[in-house]
Design an enzyme around this catalytic site. Sequence first.
Site, PDB file in Angstrom:
ATOM      1  CG  ASP A   1      29.135  30.621 -41.292  1.00 11.15           C
ATOM      2  OD1 ASP A   1      29.866  29.805 -40.669  1.00 11.15           O
ATOM      3  OD2 ASP A   1      27.899  30.513 -41.305  1.00 11.15           O
TER       4      ASP A   1
ATOM      5  CG  ASP B   1      28.377  29.830 -31.533  1.00  9.00           C
ATOM      6  OD1 ASP B   1      28.839  30.241 -30.465  1.00  9.00           O
ATOM      7  OD2 ASP B   1      27.158  29.628 -31.688  1.00  9.00           O
TER       8      ASP B   1
ATOM      9  CB  VAL C   1      25.610  37.910 -36.000  1.00 10.14           C
ATOM     10  CG1 VAL C   1      26.095  38.857 -34.922  1.00 10.14           C
ATOM     11  CG2 VAL C   1      26.540  36.696 -36.096  1.00 10.14           C
TER      12      VAL C   1
HETATM   13  P1  IMP Z   1      30.026  26.035 -34.043  1.00  7.85           P
HETATM   14  O1  IMP Z   1      30.181  24.589 -34.431  1.00  7.85           O
HETATM   15  O2  IMP Z   1      29.259  26.185 -32.765  1.00  7.85           O
HETATM   16  O3  IMP Z   1      31.356  26.778 -34.007  1.00  7.85           O
HETATM   17  O4  IMP Z   1      29.109  26.759 -35.112  1.00  7.85           O
HETATM   18  C1  IMP Z   1      29.086  26.402 -36.396  1.00  7.85           C
HETATM   19  C2  IMP Z   1      27.936  26.925 -37.215  1.00  7.85           C
HETATM   20  O5  IMP Z   1      26.827  27.396 -36.459  1.00  7.85           O
HETATM   21  C3  IMP Z   1      28.367  28.110 -38.051  1.00  7.85           C
HETATM   22  O6  IMP Z   1      29.075  27.706 -39.200  1.00  7.85           O
HETATM   23  C4  IMP Z   1      27.020  28.753 -38.352  1.00  7.85           C
HETATM   24  O7  IMP Z   1      26.449  28.155 -39.487  1.00  7.85           O
HETATM   25  C5  IMP Z   1      26.189  28.468 -37.118  1.00  7.85           C
HETATM   26  N1  IMP Z   1      26.167  29.647 -36.234  1.00  7.85           N
HETATM   27  C6  IMP Z   1      26.901  29.859 -35.122  1.00  7.85           C
HETATM   28  N2  IMP Z   1      26.637  31.070 -34.570  1.00  7.85           N
HETATM   29  C7  IMP Z   1      25.698  31.631 -35.372  1.00  7.85           C
HETATM   30  C8  IMP Z   1      25.016  32.923 -35.336  1.00  7.85           C
HETATM   31  O8  IMP Z   1      25.231  33.798 -34.481  1.00  7.85           O
HETATM   32  N3  IMP Z   1      24.129  33.136 -36.344  1.00  7.85           N
HETATM   33  C9  IMP Z   1      23.862  32.233 -37.326  1.00  7.85           C
HETATM   34  N4  IMP Z   1      24.488  31.030 -37.398  1.00  7.85           N
HETATM   35  C10 IMP Z   1      25.403  30.732 -36.427  1.00  7.85           C
END
Ligand code: IMP
Length: 182
Positions: free
Chosen positions: A105, A108, A158
């Site tokens: 999705d 981040d 978001v």
């Molecule tokens: P990452 O491992 O930090 O890249 O993030 C992974 C997961 O964090 C994503 O697949 C989302 O489920 C959740 N996530 C990251 N940013 C957001 C946001 O802005 N809103 C809601 N969920 C987020």
Amino acid sequence: MADTIVVNNDPFDVYITTDQIRVRVKELAAQIDRDYAGKVPIFIGVLNGSFIFIGDLVREVTVDCEIDFMKLSSYGDAKISSGEVKMVKELNCQVGGRDIIVVEDIVDTGLSVDYIRKHILNENPSSLRFVTLLLKTGIPKIDFSIDYVGFEIPPEFVIGYGLDYAQKLRNLKAVYRQRPHA
Ligand code: IMP
């Protein structure tokens, strides 16, 4: 659809509309169709956030494909990543020798895709690519590129179209962005 919604006294404004998402999902699917002509990729959705995106994406794709899901530990109810990634639900499919497309999705910090990449490469797929609806610019700590990106967005919180606020509001049809505090 409301342009603004208020969650726990926090206003969120529509950021990416359903029409913009629909158009972009079709473009991504067309690109994937071209790149995977004659192949049978396995789309792997990363739960929970990708469930709407993968549903829309695979219905626009016309190449033969398979679909599976994996689940990593989430942020829980926090808006900031804990920095720790764990596998909560393993894949059911065999990825060895197959063309794999991981569907996220949002990227981040990049910790999740980094973890998934290492995990899947261990099983010797024939190829591995990533598609994400949203990519937060500036933040991702990864030394590989995301192959298909729906929208690049600033590093803001978001929700909607699969993305949650404390597990709620995944069912919003558009993507909403938290209004910056005055
Ligand atoms: P990452 O491992 O930090 O890249 O993030 C992974 C997961 O964090 C994503 O697949 C989302 O489920 C959740 N996530 C990251 N940013 C957001 C946001 O802005 N809103 C809601 N969920 C987020």
